[in-house]
Design a protein around this motif. Structure first.
Motif, PDB file in Angstrom:
ATOM      1  N   SER A 349       0.832  -1.203   0.000  1.00  0.00           N
ATOM      2  CA  SER A 349       0.000   0.000   0.000  1.00  0.00           C
ATOM      3  C   SER A 349       0.869   1.258   0.000  1.00  0.00           C
ATOM      4  CB  SER A 349      -0.908   0.004   1.227  1.00  0.00           C
ATOM      5  OG  SER A 349      -1.768  -1.114   1.225  1.00  0.00           O
ATOM      6  N   ALA A 352       2.822   1.621  -3.353  1.00  0.00           N
ATOM      7  CA  ALA A 352       1.982   2.081  -4.465  1.00  0.00           C
ATOM      8  C   ALA A 352       1.656   3.558  -4.328  1.00  0.00           C
ATOM      9  CB  ALA A 352       0.705   1.254  -4.512  1.00  0.00           C
ATOM     10  N   LEU A 357       1.573   4.266  -8.238  1.00  0.00           N
ATOM     11  CA  LEU A 357       1.324   3.057  -9.021  1.00  0.00           C
ATOM     12  C   LEU A 357      -0.105   2.577  -8.868  1.00  0.00           C
ATOM     13  CD1 LEU A 357       4.592   1.084  -8.106  1.00  0.00           C
ATOM     14  CD2 LEU A 357       4.168   2.458 -10.168  1.00  0.00           C
ATOM     15  N   ASP A 358      -0.560   1.803  -9.837  1.00  0.00           N
ATOM     16  CA  ASP A 358      -1.876   1.168  -9.771  1.00  0.00           C
ATOM     17  C   ASP A 358      -1.790   0.010  -8.778  1.00  0.00           C
ATOM     18  OD1 ASP A 358      -4.265  -0.126 -10.102  1.00  0.00           O
ATOM     19  OD2 ASP A 358      -4.121  -0.340 -12.286  1.00  0.00           O
ATOM     20  N   HIS A 359      -2.325   0.207  -7.574  1.00  0.00           N
ATOM     21  CA  HIS A 359      -2.185  -0.807  -6.519  1.00  0.00           C
ATOM     22  C   HIS A 359      -2.895  -2.106  -6.884  1.00  0.00           C
ATOM     23  CE1 HIS A 359      -6.194   0.753  -5.501  1.00  0.00           C
ATOM     24  NE2 HIS A 359      -6.392  -0.419  -4.924  1.00  0.00           N
ATOM     25  N   LEU A 362      -0.239  -4.206  -8.592  1.00  0.00           N
ATOM     26  CA  LEU A 362       1.073  -4.291  -7.949  1.00  0.00           C
ATOM     27  C   LEU A 362       1.205  -5.578  -7.142  1.00  0.00           C
ATOM     28  CD1 LEU A 362       3.808  -3.034  -7.142  1.00  0.00           C
ATOM     29  CD2 LEU A 362       2.601  -1.924  -5.230  1.00  0.00           C
ATOM     30  N   THR A 379       0.415  -8.325  -1.647  1.00  0.00           N
ATOM     31  CA  THR A 379      -0.409  -7.350  -2.369  1.00  0.00           C
ATOM     32  C   THR A 379      -1.154  -6.473  -1.374  1.00  0.00           C
ATOM     33  OG1 THR A 379      -2.154  -9.030  -2.514  1.00  0.00           O
ATOM     34  CG2 THR A 379      -0.734  -8.740  -4.442  1.00  0.00           C
ATOM     35  N   SER A 380      -1.630  -5.338  -1.878  1.00  0.00           N
ATOM     36  CA  SER A 380      -2.356  -4.398  -1.028  1.00  0.00           C
ATOM     37  C   SER A 380      -3.842  -4.743  -1.007  1.00  0.00           C
ATOM     38  CB  SER A 380      -2.179  -2.983  -1.577  1.00  0.00           C
ATOM     39  OG  SER A 380      -2.864  -2.863  -2.825  1.00  0.00           O
TER      40      SER A 380
END
Length: 498
Positions: A349, A352, A357-359, A362, A379-380
């Motif tokens: 999180s 990103a 960035l596009d979480h 990611l 991952t977020s």
């Protein structure tokens, strides 16, 4: 004071439990006459008989000469009363971890033994200075802390109290070597060296589980496969028993005035309160019931692997790993492909958000760890499951994959950095020499590297970056870097540099 290498040396052991019995065994095999005393009727005789049986079995298996086993057994003598200990040149106490009980025993021993006899305690955490405080001859009292099982574990901590003489400490070094042990000199502080230093791996693993980042099985697998530990922290806590490791953790935490770096979690206490103590009760962090299977630490998918990915930021060897798996790397973000990154100390999180960035696309991977056996992905919240599964599919045929919830520092970065940081703090406070800190943690806890060696292997600057990032994101002073680490990281020095 008698020479600890003297052929006629006699040694008293008070307490015929597991530790006392182990000490008696290694002393007898070291050519020393041993007198064993226990307040429980028949316990000392039973302990001597048990040692003789074990030695005989070792001889039958070809692990030691029969004549050596027989000779050692003849050196074991159960005491009918405490007064039988009087002729001993050294007495080692291995009884219950209760300061009042120990001080009463030492007061009795002082009246029985010769003025130059050494009185040693096998306590794992109680201050030697406190045990000796009420005695007339405090100068001959010291700590001689063995590790369980004594015949197997080679480390011995030698602890000098405030009045312990240099001659007594030197005599204990000679004795330890005669018993085939490796001695280290340790400051008289709560938990001494190994029990204090061992708090980091367990409490950080517990923190990760408490935050629901990963399961005990996943945390253990990452620390085994990616960081080289022989056992994961939850496996180790189940082996030693929660009834052992939780009270020690609480004692050390309280002794250091609630230093957050030593803090445990409610789950740790809950396991104790509910009797889930580990192997000894059939259930702890794992079930040991007949037929029970350990939960899997692997994350698998039936999805197709992503054909190409975009790497953002420092690659840290990620391009080599992807090439091995046959995955193309895009020169720029095409707006659809998975974005891979290898952050230090940040969660997905924060990474990103900081980098715009596009979480949803990611996927973060821990590249500080050894990725030969297992990779850790993260991952977020709100990340697309399909993207994550396409990345899992890239790696799963070549190595195990563990996908975890969002966490600053993944699993391994956090745990390894905390182990290294506590080692640096031990060096900063002069708990032991740099060399002995690493040696003790390798021998006493079977660490693949000592904590300062681990800091150097990761890089002091990297460890410092991880800790400061985690501290900033969590607001928790648990992750504050040791000043020893900070200075060496800033100057580009080894963590082992005095």
């Amino acid at each position: 004071m008698m020479d600890m290498n003297a052929p006629q040396l006699s040694l008293g052991v008070i307490g015929a439990g597991a530790m006392g019995t182990g000490i008696a065994q290694v002393a007898a095999t070291g050519g020393i006459d041993v007198i064993v005393f226990d307040t429980r009727p028949g316990a000392a005789a039973k302990a001597c008989e048990g040692i003789a049986a074990r030695l005989s079995k070792r001889a039958a298996e070809g692990k030691m000469p029969t004549e050596d086993a027989d000779a050692a057994a003849k050196r074991l003598h159960p005491a009918a009363s405490l007064t039988d200990i009087a002729p001993c040149a050294i007495v080692i106490e291995a009884i219950v971890e209760d300061l009042t009980v120990k001080t009463e025993l030492f007061s009795e021993l002082e009246k029985l033994v010769a003025p130059d006899a050494i009185l040693a305690s096998n306590t794992s955490s109680l201050p030697i200075g406190a045990i000796a405080a009420g005695l007339q001859r405090k100068d001959r009292v010291a700590g001689l802390h063995f590790f369980n099982p004594v015949p197997v574990m080679k480390l011995v901590e030698i602890i000098r109290g405030p009045d312990t003489t240099e001659a007594v400490a030197e005599a204990l070094f000679v004795l330890a070597r005669r018993l085939g042990r490796t001695p280290v000199l340790v400051k008289d502080t709560p938990g001494f060296l190994v029990n204090f230093g061992g708090r980091a791996i367990n409490t950080e693993a517990l923190a990760l589980a408490h935050e629901n980042v990963a399961s005990p099985a996943e945390i253990d697998a990452v620390m085994r496969d990616c960081y080289g530990f022989r056992m994961g922290p939850f496996e180790l806590m189940d082996l030693t028993g929660v009834d052992v490791n939780f009270p020690v953790t609480r004692f050390i935490y309280e002794s250091f005035f609630d230093d957050p770096r030593l803090r445990s979690t409610p789950m740790h206490r809950y396991k104790l309160e509910t009797g889930q103590l580990g192997r000894k009760t059939g259930r702890g962090f794992y079930s040991y019931a007949e037929g029970a299977e350990k939960p899997s630490a692997d994350t698998r998918t039936g999805a197709n692997p992503a054909s190409a990915v975009f790497i953002h930021g420092e690659m840290r060897g990620l391009e080599t790993l992807l090439a091995e798996c046959g995955t193309d790397i895009l020169a720029s973000d095409d707006g659809t492909a998975p974005i891979l990154a290898a952050p230090l100390g940040e969660d997905a999180s924060a990474y990103a958000a900081r980098n715009g960035l596009d979480h949803r696309r990611l996927v973060c991977i821990d590249m500080i760890s050894d990725t030969a056996k297992r990779v850790t992905l993260m991952t977020s919240p709100g990340a697309e499951r399909a993207v994550l599964e396409s990345v899992i599919a890239i790696f799963q045929e070549a190595r195990a994959v563990t996908a975890i919830a969002d966490s600053p520092g993944f699993i391994g970065q956090r745990v390894a950095a905390m182990v290294a940081n506590l080692g640096c703090e031990m060096a900063q406070t002069g708990l032991a020499s740099v060399e002995d800190i690493d040696l003790a943690m390798r021998l006493g806890l079977n660490y693949p590297k000592g904590p300062l060696e681990l800091a150097d292997a990761m890089g002091p600057e990297i460890v410092h970056r991880i800790l400061t990032a985690v501290q900033a994101l969590t607001g928790d002073d648990r992750y504050r870097p040791s000043q020893w680490l900070r200075r060496r990281a800033m100057l580009g020095l080894s963590a082992r540099q005095a």
